[in-house]
Design a protein around this motif. Structure first.
Motif, mmCIF file in Angstrom:
data_model
loop_
_atom_site.group_PDB
_atom_site.id
_atom_site.type_symbol
_atom_site.label_atom_id
_atom_site.label_comp_id
_atom_site.label_asym_id
_atom_site.label_seq_id
_atom_site.Cartn_x
_atom_site.Cartn_y
_atom_site.Cartn_z
ATOM 1 N N VAL A 130 6.790 15.375 9.354
ATOM 2 C CA VAL A 130 5.398 14.964 9.200
ATOM 3 C C VAL A 130 5.303 13.838 8.172
ATOM 4 O O VAL A 130 4.668 12.798 8.402
ATOM 5 C CB VAL A 130 4.518 16.157 8.764
ATOM 6 N N LEU A 131 5.968 14.042 7.039
ATOM 7 C CA LEU A 131 5.764 13.127 5.917
ATOM 8 C C LEU A 131 6.398 11.763 6.146
ATOM 9 O O LEU A 131 5.940 10.776 5.552
ATOM 10 C CB LEU A 131 6.292 13.765 4.631
ATOM 11 N N PHE A 132 7.448 11.660 6.985
ATOM 12 C CA PHE A 132 8.048 10.329 7.145
ATOM 13 C C PHE A 132 7.046 9.338 7.744
ATOM 14 O O PHE A 132 7.183 8.126 7.568
ATOM 15 C CB PHE A 132 9.366 10.369 7.924
ATOM 16 N N HIS A 133 6.015 9.849 8.430
ATOM 17 C CA HIS A 133 5.013 8.942 8.979
ATOM 18 C C HIS A 133 4.232 8.228 7.871
ATOM 19 O O HIS A 133 3.805 7.079 8.055
ATOM 20 C CB HIS A 133 4.049 9.708 9.886
ATOM 21 N N THR A 134 4.051 8.871 6.736
ATOM 22 C CA THR A 134 3.311 8.216 5.658
ATOM 23 C C THR A 134 4.131 7.079 5.056
ATOM 24 O O THR A 134 3.590 6.008 4.762
ATOM 25 C CB THR A 134 2.920 9.225 4.565
ATOM 26 N N LEU A 135 5.430 7.296 4.894
ATOM 27 C CA LEU A 135 6.287 6.227 4.382
ATOM 28 C C LEU A 135 6.354 5.081 5.396
ATOM 29 O O LEU A 135 6.316 3.908 5.022
ATOM 30 C CB LEU A 135 7.683 6.772 4.088
ATOM 31 N N GLY A 136 6.440 5.428 6.672
ATOM 32 C CA GLY A 136 6.462 4.395 7.698
ATOM 33 C C GLY A 136 5.177 3.592 7.731
ATOM 34 O O GLY A 136 5.196 2.368 7.922
ATOM 35 N N LEU A 137 4.045 4.257 7.552
ATOM 36 C CA LEU A 137 2.773 3.550 7.541
ATOM 37 C C LEU A 137 2.687 2.597 6.356
ATOM 38 O O LEU A 137 2.258 1.442 6.494
ATOM 39 C CB LEU A 137 1.619 4.558 7.507
ATOM 40 N N LYS A 138 3.097 3.065 5.180
ATOM 41 C CA LYS A 138 3.099 2.184 4.010
ATOM 42 C C LYS A 138 3.979 0.966 4.247
ATOM 43 O O LYS A 138 3.617 -0.169 3.876
ATOM 44 C CB LYS A 138 3.593 2.946 2.784
ATOM 45 N N ALA A 139 5.140 1.179 4.874
ATOM 46 C CA ALA A 139 6.048 0.071 5.147
ATOM 47 C C ALA A 139 5.426 -0.919 6.121
ATOM 48 O O ALA A 139 5.564 -2.144 5.965
ATOM 49 C CB ALA A 139 7.366 0.605 5.699
ATOM 50 N N ASN A 140 4.740 -0.407 7.132
ATOM 51 C CA ASN A 140 4.094 -1.277 8.104
ATOM 52 C C ASN A 140 3.011 -2.127 7.441
ATOM 53 O O ASN A 140 2.928 -3.343 7.658
ATOM 54 C CB ASN A 140 3.498 -0.432 9.230
ATOM 55 N N LEU A 141 2.178 -1.490 6.629
ATOM 56 C CA LEU A 141 1.106 -2.219 5.957
ATOM 57 C C LEU A 141 1.661 -3.286 5.030
ATOM 58 O O LEU A 141 1.156 -4.425 4.974
ATOM 59 C CB LEU A 141 0.225 -1.244 5.173
ATOM 60 N N THR A 142 2.713 -2.940 4.304
ATOM 61 C CA THR A 142 3.280 -3.880 3.351
ATOM 62 C C THR A 142 3.924 -5.062 4.060
ATOM 63 O O THR A 142 3.730 -6.220 3.665
ATOM 64 C CB THR A 142 4.321 -3.167 2.473
ATOM 65 N N ALA A 143 4.690 -4.791 5.109
ATOM 66 C CA ALA A 143 5.370 -5.867 5.828
ATOM 67 C C ALA A 143 4.376 -6.837 6.462
ATOM 68 O O ALA A 143 4.659 -8.037 6.579
ATOM 69 C CB ALA A 143 6.284 -5.282 6.893
ATOM 70 N N ARG A 144 3.210 -6.328 6.857
ATOM 71 C CA ARG A 144 2.185 -7.189 7.471
ATOM 72 C C ARG A 144 1.178 -7.695 6.437
ATOM 73 O O ARG A 144 0.285 -8.471 6.785
ATOM 74 C CB ARG A 144 1.456 -6.430 8.572
ATOM 75 N N ASP A 145 1.304 -7.246 5.201
ATOM 76 C CA ASP A 145 0.323 -7.547 4.153
ATOM 77 C C ASP A 145 -1.083 -7.222 4.643
ATOM 78 O O ASP A 145 -2.028 -8.023 4.528
ATOM 79 C CB ASP A 145 0.407 -9.012 3.728
ATOM 80 N N ALA A 146 -1.209 -6.015 5.220
ATOM 81 C CA ALA A 146 -2.454 -5.602 5.858
ATOM 82 C C ALA A 146 -3.084 -4.443 5.100
ATOM 83 O O ALA A 146 -2.439 -3.754 4.311
ATOM 84 C CB ALA A 146 -2.184 -5.204 7.308
ATOM 85 N N THR A 147 -4.361 -4.225 5.362
ATOM 86 C CA THR A 147 -5.082 -3.110 4.748
ATOM 87 C C THR A 147 -5.406 -2.007 5.749
ATOM 88 O O THR A 147 -6.030 -1.014 5.378
ATOM 89 C CB THR A 147 -6.394 -3.611 4.119
ATOM 90 N N ALA A 148 -4.986 -2.189 7.010
ATOM 91 C CA ALA A 148 -5.218 -1.180 8.040
ATOM 92 C C ALA A 148 -4.082 -1.254 9.051
ATOM 93 O O ALA A 148 -3.477 -2.313 9.249
ATOM 94 C CB ALA A 148 -6.565 -1.394 8.728
ATOM 95 N N PRO A 149 -3.780 -0.153 9.716
ATOM 96 C CA PRO A 149 -2.690 -0.156 10.697
ATOM 97 C C PRO A 149 -3.065 -0.959 11.936
ATOM 98 O O PRO A 149 -4.255 -1.233 12.178
ATOM 99 C CB PRO A 149 -2.504 1.332 11.024
ATOM 100 N N PRO A 150 -2.075 -1.349 12.753
ATOM 101 C CA PRO A 150 -2.359 -2.122 13.960
ATOM 102 C C PRO A 150 -2.914 -1.281 15.105
ATOM 103 O O PRO A 150 -3.301 -1.814 16.140
ATOM 104 C CB PRO A 150 -0.998 -2.712 14.328
ATOM 105 N N VAL A 151 -2.926 0.048 14.948
ATOM 106 C CA VAL A 151 -3.529 0.963 15.918
ATOM 107 C C VAL A 151 -4.483 1.882 15.167
ATOM 108 O O VAL A 151 -4.380 2.052 13.952
ATOM 109 C CB VAL A 151 -2.462 1.810 16.647
ATOM 110 N N HIS A 152 -5.443 2.457 15.899
ATOM 111 C CA HIS A 152 -6.275 3.499 15.295
ATOM 112 C C HIS A 152 -5.377 4.725 15.114
ATOM 113 O O HIS A 152 -4.963 5.354 16.087
ATOM 114 C CB HIS A 152 -7.453 3.853 16.198
ATOM 115 N N LEU A 153 -5.056 5.063 13.896
ATOM 116 C CA LEU A 153 -4.083 6.113 13.616
ATOM 117 C C LEU A 153 -4.781 7.403 13.206
ATOM 118 O O LEU A 153 -5.608 7.413 12.282
ATOM 119 C CB LEU A 153 -3.128 5.663 12.512
ATOM 120 N N LYS A 154 -4.449 8.484 13.909
ATOM 121 C CA LYS A 154 -4.989 9.798 13.599
ATOM 122 C C LYS A 154 -3.832 10.775 13.416
ATOM 123 O O LYS A 154 -2.815 10.669 14.108
ATOM 124 C CB LYS A 154 -5.897 10.295 14.727
ATOM 125 N N LEU A 155 -3.983 11.715 12.500
ATOM 126 C CA LEU A 155 -3.005 12.777 12.285
ATOM 127 C C LEU A 155 -3.686 14.122 12.482
ATOM 128 O O LEU A 155 -4.807 14.327 12.009
ATOM 129 C CB LEU A 155 -2.417 12.723 10.874
#
Length: 471
Positions: A130-155
């Motif tokens: 479960v938790l690896f998704h949070t690290l992956g999301l942080k990595a995605n946001l940082t690599a794109r310099d974004a403030t939101a994910p590229p998909v509507h993300l729900k957990l």
């Protein structure tokens, strides 16, 4: 936490690994055993821990959803693009008991690192995944310099999976509108091996029953009555033996109707897995031979073919010494593993019909079904979402990703049916993680690869799935 352009996904994951594992170990100290009423308070603590953590990650919406039993956690982070696809990640925060504690090398709820392994109950099943998704999301946001994910993300992280998900379908129905999505991501399965990454594309369903046969009202002397009245034990033996034909196929009427057969491509991909049957037999309690439905390999039998199993049988005299009787009753427990296209209710009806037809005169039969059963689930390997996950994992692992199935059962079919969305399995557990057993562990490099895969996956889905209609 690093931020800013110039930091790629892999660098971010590696730079933030120590903090990620510190957080995971904190969560693992909570003994969230849903099957033990004494730990129900701990399950609630686990839900609250996860809710706080997801808020710290940045999810703008985080809620603890109550059920008549134990709570689930829901979180949502909208994409910047209102028409972006919606993705729901499913997992569970409850765990199996730690007993027998004496068989653990360390305390089950005091996680420790040993080399590349993190040992503790829930490390693999399912808190780590479960938790690896949070690290992956942080990595995605940082690599794109974004403030939101590229998909509507729900957990949606359940609190009763290890005790049968008994309130889960009702929760899905109740919250169907909030959970609406284009694809459901499951992170609660395993890969073939750390050096052979794979994706699960199907899980078998399950239904169970007890069969009771009754003959004379009392046990009879076999010398006086043997050969003259029907014997419930003989009838049960014949009934159970008749569940399979000479080719190992199940004989229940209509049992194979509508099942989704393996394609030639799937069979070829399964055959490419480095499967050592002799080694596998050793893991199967040192079984002496492989056995099953003719025309299929062992992997195909245990993953993609339906089965009938006798789980236990009893009746008559079973104590020491002889007792020459005709027993008055006989009993057996049976179970059926089901594949895509089969309905547990129809299999239950077929079993009842089979028993009614094959019981001899003078024997009364009773078939007791154990609940509604668990439906199977399946994801076509050519679907856009599965192919997107495959590309993401291949980028993370640097090698081809193969496909597997699993013989176990869970609530995945309810997710797919109630939310009307396809399933994708993105998970990095391993078969030797000892889930449900003493000394459960997770390979920490695998969790980091899971995080990296998730980071790539959101970008892949954003460009692979149709845009959502607005208005």
């Amino acid at each position: 936490m690093q931020r800013g352009m110039g930091v790629n996904v892999r660098d971010f994951v590696e730079a933030n690994a120590s903090g990620f594992f510190a957080d995971l170990k904190e969560w693992l100290t909570i003994p969230s055993v849903s099957g033990d009423p004494e730990h129900h308070g701990d399950v609630r603590d686990s839900a609250q821990w996860l809710a706080r953590y997801l808020r710290e990650v940045g999810f703008p919406t985080v809620e603890v959803w109550e059920t008549p039993g134990l709570p689930a956690v829901f979180a949502e982070w909208p994409a910047e693009d209102p028409a972006a696809p919606a993705v729901l990640v499913y997992g569970h925060h409850d765990v199996q008991p730690g007993e027998p504690a004496e068989e653990w090398l360390t305390a089950p709820f005091e996680p420790v690192e040993r080399g590349d392994q993190l040992i503790g109950r829930g490390a693999s099943d399912d808190k780590g995944q479960v938790l690896f998704h949070t690290l992956g999301l942080k990595a995605n946001l940082t690599a794109r310099d974004a403030t939101a994910p590229p998909v509507h993300l729900k957990l949606l992280i359940e609190g009763e999976e290890e005790s049968g998900s008994i309130h889960f379908a009702d929760l899905l129905t109740r919250e169907r509108d909030r959970l609406g999505c284009d694809v459901i991501v499951i992170s609660d399965t395993s890969m073939w091996a750390s050096d052979v990454p794979s994706m699960c594309v199907g899980m078998r369903g399950l239904t169970e029953a007890e069969i009771d046969l009754y003959g004379p009202e009392v046990d009879l002397h076999s010398g006086s009555f043997g050969g003259g009245v029907p014997n419930p034990l003989h009838a049960m033996a014949a009934l159970l033996a008749g569940l399979h034909d000479a080719d190992g196929r199940v004989t229940l009427p209509g049992f194979y109707d509508g099942i989704i057969e393996l394609t030639d491509e799937e069979r070829e991909l399964l055959a490419r897995l480095p499967f050592d049957e002799a080694a596998w037999l050793k893991t199967a309690g040192n079984s002496r031979a492989a056995y099953g439905e003719q025309g299929f390999t062992t992997l195909e039998r245990i993953w993609a073919r339906p089965t009938a199993e006798v789980n236990g049988m009893w009746g008559g005299h079973t104590g020491p010494g002889g007792k020459t009787i005709i027993g008055r009753e006989a009993h057996a427990k049976v179970s059926f593993r089901l594949v895509a296209g089969q309905d547990p209710v129809k299999v239950q009806e077929a079993l009842q019909s089979y028993v009614a037809v094959h019981i001899p005169p003078g024997i009364k039969a009773k078939v007791t079904i154990s609940g509604p059963g668990v439906r199977p689930c399946f994801s076509p390997i050519g679907s856009p979402a599965v192919q997107a996950a495959k590309r993401a994992m291949e980028k993370a692992f640097g090698t081809e990703v193969l496909f597997t199935r699993e013989g176990g059962s869970g609530p995945e079919a309810d997710l797919a049916d109630i939310l009307q969305a396809p399933l994708v399995f993105l998970a990095v557990g391993l078969d030797d993680d000892r889930i449900h057993a003493p000394n459960e562990k997770v390979e920490m490099p695998m969790l980091l690869k899971g995080a990296e895969s998730a980071a790539y996956f959101w970008d892949e889905l954003a460009t692979s799935l149709p845009r959502r209609a607005l208005g």
